[in-house]
Design a protein around this motif. Structure first.
Motif, PDB file in Angstrom:
ATOM      1  N   GLY A  74      33.598  -2.313  51.068  1.00  0.00           N
ATOM      2  CA  GLY A  74      33.147  -3.511  51.721  1.00  0.00           C
ATOM      3  C   GLY A  74      31.680  -4.001  51.475  1.00  0.00           C
ATOM      4  O   GLY A  74      31.209  -3.119  50.638  1.00  0.00           O
ATOM      5  N   LEU A 113      43.019 -10.345  47.085  1.00  0.00           N
ATOM      6  CA  LEU A 113      41.840 -10.505  47.371  1.00  0.00           C
ATOM      7  C   LEU A 113      40.910 -10.270  45.954  1.00  0.00           C
ATOM      8  O   LEU A 113      39.822 -11.130  45.930  1.00  0.00           O
ATOM      9  CB  LEU A 113      41.224  -9.631  48.323  1.00  0.00           C
ATOM     10  N   ARG A 119      35.220 -11.245  49.121  1.00  0.00           N
ATOM     11  CA  ARG A 119      34.800  -9.604  49.752  1.00  0.00           C
ATOM     12  C   ARG A 119      34.826  -9.846  50.931  1.00  0.00           C
ATOM     13  O   ARG A 119      34.772 -10.908  51.714  1.00  0.00           O
ATOM     14  CB  ARG A 119      33.110  -9.911  49.155  1.00  0.00           C
ATOM     15  N   THR A 120      34.819  -8.571  51.504  1.00  0.00           N
ATOM     16  CA  THR A 120      34.853  -8.386  52.880  1.00  0.00           C
ATOM     17  C   THR A 120      33.939  -7.377  53.509  1.00  0.00           C
ATOM     18  O   THR A 120      33.364  -6.706  52.669  1.00  0.00           O
ATOM     19  CB  THR A 120      36.158  -7.921  53.649  1.00  0.00           C
ATOM     20  N   LYS A 121      33.496  -7.688  54.858  1.00  0.00           N
ATOM     21  CA  LYS A 121      32.278  -6.792  55.377  1.00  0.00           C
ATOM     22  C   LYS A 121      32.701  -5.238  55.175  1.00  0.00           C
ATOM     23  O   LYS A 121      32.302  -4.472  54.932  1.00  0.00           O
ATOM     24  CB  LYS A 121      31.771  -7.255  56.647  1.00  0.00           C
ATOM     25  N   HIS A 122      34.061  -5.364  56.023  1.00  0.00           N
ATOM     26  CA  HIS A 122      34.470  -3.922  56.221  1.00  0.00           C
ATOM     27  C   HIS A 122      35.549  -3.696  54.843  1.00  0.00           C
ATOM     28  O   HIS A 122      36.090  -4.263  54.418  1.00  0.00           O
ATOM     29  CB  HIS A 122      35.632  -3.940  57.529  1.00  0.00           C
ATOM     30  N   LEU A 409      42.151 -10.052  57.345  1.00  0.00           N
ATOM     31  CA  LEU A 409      40.978 -10.601  56.952  1.00  0.00           C
ATOM     32  C   LEU A 409      39.955 -11.142  58.404  1.00  0.00           C
ATOM     33  O   LEU A 409      38.893 -11.131  58.405  1.00  0.00           O
ATOM     34  CB  LEU A 409      41.293 -12.022  56.030  1.00  0.00           C
ATOM     35  N   LYS A 410      40.750 -10.993  59.339  1.00  0.00           N
ATOM     36  CA  LYS A 410      40.190 -11.518  60.703  1.00  0.00           C
ATOM     37  C   LYS A 410      39.391 -10.211  60.876  1.00  0.00           C
ATOM     38  O   LYS A 410      38.337 -10.152  61.529  1.00  0.00           O
ATOM     39  CB  LYS A 410      41.240 -11.653  61.768  1.00  0.00           C
ATOM     40  N   ALA A 412      38.733  -7.820  58.977  1.00  0.00           N
ATOM     41  CA  ALA A 412      37.724  -7.161  58.002  1.00  0.00           C
ATOM     42  C   ALA A 412      36.255  -8.028  57.710  1.00  0.00           C
ATOM     43  O   ALA A 412      35.638  -7.805  56.990  1.00  0.00           O
ATOM     44  CB  ALA A 412      38.283  -6.980  56.658  1.00  0.00           C
ATOM     45  N   GLU A 413      36.657  -9.338  57.988  1.00  0.00           N
ATOM     46  CA  GLU A 413      35.337 -10.285  58.161  1.00  0.00           C
ATOM     47  C   GLU A 413      35.162 -10.694  56.813  1.00  0.00           C
ATOM     48  O   GLU A 413      34.415  -9.920  55.948  1.00  0.00           O
ATOM     49  CB  GLU A 413      34.267  -9.594  58.842  1.00  0.00           C
ATOM     50  N   VAL A 414      35.326 -11.693  56.013  1.00  0.00           N
ATOM     51  CA  VAL A 414      35.258 -12.368  54.931  1.00  0.00           C
ATOM     52  C   VAL A 414      33.876 -12.648  54.842  1.00  0.00           C
ATOM     53  O   VAL A 414      33.067 -13.160  55.743  1.00  0.00           O
ATOM     54  CB  VAL A 414      36.109 -13.625  54.621  1.00  0.00           C
TER      55      VAL A 414
END
Ligand SMILES: [Zn+2]
Length: 416
Positions: A74, A113, A119-122, A409-410, A412-414
């Motif tokens: 992430g 992805l 990209r995701t935060k997590h 994605l909810k 993992a936060e895009v």
């Protein structure tokens, strides 16, 4: 970023190709798979999965139970990962999708992805839990059980198969004993896509099962002691008939389950008569009652009612009755927020969905002990599973994986 909109989709054809490629490994005898845990075929399946993960840019970690964790980083190093996955091992006469879908759907989420450079935060970690099936080494969900701290590692290593080979020795032999401490990983969330293994979604023509609970269960082993006697020469009034007792107990199990509707099942799938001779009244009958419900209170009450009624039936017949609990899981309530994410994802994608309870045990049930967890079900043909004839459509697999993508994605936060 429009990840929340329903236009972001996985590549269903690529997912299906991967499912069919994995099914080539450890073929069964009737079109399914025999890729039992820690066999050479399991090793081959793991190697293929590892190659795919490497090609997708993932970093592989393996724990001391042989569970595989493939990580996509992430953007926030401090953020706990989102785990997705299931199991690649199968029953001896297993299907091509039970477990495999959840692992390869996780990989397809990553590939999607990557393609779209999202990209995701997590971090996101695709997981292949070892020995989910428990066919070769009992019990089922062994590695996730050790991960959750409910099964001892040394106990797991000591489990042996029908040939006396142990889990620990076979894990080393196939070369998949990792160095990671089991259960050391922390999860922000765990999502598992799985085929329903039951007939409800297909019968209702629903795309997605939003899994809210996993049933709890008791396996109660009854031993009835009667008196062996000649079936021809023993008058009816003088019999101590354990065979009659089990007949009455079966009726009582059925009635109790019907009285505890909805969301309760109970039945007997295994019974042994001793000496099992057609002209001898049995001196002993051993059988197991399997009772399940997602409601903890009801589960306890059903056990009490069945044991109490069985004891009364036996007493009336002069038959001895002993009960031993040989298996138990508490019901699992999946994480409300994650369940909400799955439902919202299905809504955004305009897929039909309904709430559903898992009738079978899954790795997610153990993961739920140590992390927020939930599951997504897709239909399977005629509810058939643990059978080489197990079948799903590419469309069902794709829709389930799209829901997995959006739900992940909810969590993992895009990063925009
Ligand atoms: Zn499974």
């Amino acid at each position: 970023m429009t990840a929340a909109a329903g236009n972001l989709k996985v590549d269903g054809a690529r997912l299906w190709t991967s499912l069919m490629d994995m099914a080539e490994i450890g073929p069964g005898v009737a079109g399914g798979n025999n890729r039992q845990t820690l066999t050479d075929a399991d090793g081959e399946g793991r190697a293929l999965f590892a190659r795919w993960c490497e090609a997708a840019g993932l970093t592989m970690g393996v724990d001391a139970m042989g569970t595989m964790f493939a990580t996509r980083p992430g953007t926030d190093e401090a953020a706990l990962p989102i785990y997705v996955g299931s199991h690649l091992d199968t029953q001896p006469t297993g299907g091509r999708f039970d477990g495999v879908l959840g692992v390869l759907a996780g990989l397809e989420v990553i590939r999607t992805l990557n393609d779209l450079d999202i990209r995701t935060k997590h971090p996101i970690v695709v997981t292949n839990w070892a020995n989910e099936e428990g066919a070769r080494f009992a019990p089922a969900m062994l590695a996730s059980g050790v991960f959750a701290g409910v099964i001892d590692l040394e106990h797991a290593y000591s489990r042996s198969d029908a040939d006396g080979l142990t889990y620990g020795a076979e894990l080393e032999r196939i070369g998949w004993k990792g160095d990671e401490e089991v259960g050391a990983r922390r999860m922000h969330a765990y999502y598992e896509l799985h085929i329903e293994q039951g007939p409800i979604l297909e019968a209702e023509d629903v795309d997605i099962g939003v899994v809210t609970h996993c049933q709890g269960l008791w396996w109660l082993e009854f031993t009835l002691e009667g008196r062996e006697a000649h079936t021809g020469s023993t008058p009816m009034a003088m019999r101590v008939n354990a065979g009659l007792a089990i007949g009455r107990i079966l009726e009582s199990v059925q009635r109790i389950a019907m009285e505890e509707q909805p969301d309760a099942v109970a039945g007997v799938g295994q019974a042994r008569f001793f000496p099992n001779s057609r002209n001898v009244l049995p001196g002993k009958v051993v059988f197991t009652v399997d009772l399940r419900t997602p409601d903890a209170e009801k589960l306890a009450r059903m056990r009490y009612r069945i044991e109490t009624e069985a004891a009364a039936i036996c007493e009336g017949l002069g038959v001895g009755c002993a009960v031993e609990a040989v298996g138990h899981f508490e019901p699992v309530t999946f994480d409300e927020a994650l369940v909400g994410n799955v439902r919202a994802a299905a809504e955004e994608l305009c897929y039909s969905h309904c709430n559903i309870v898992s009738g079978a045990g899954h790795d997610a049930c153990w993961a739920a002990q140590v992390a927020p967890a939930t599951m997504i079900f897709c239909p399977c043909k005629d509810g058939v599973s643990h059978n080489e004839a197990e079948e799903i459509t590419p469309e069902w697999a794709e829709k389930g994986t799209n829901v997995l993508l959006h739900a992940v994605l909810k969590s993992a936060e895009v990063v925009v």
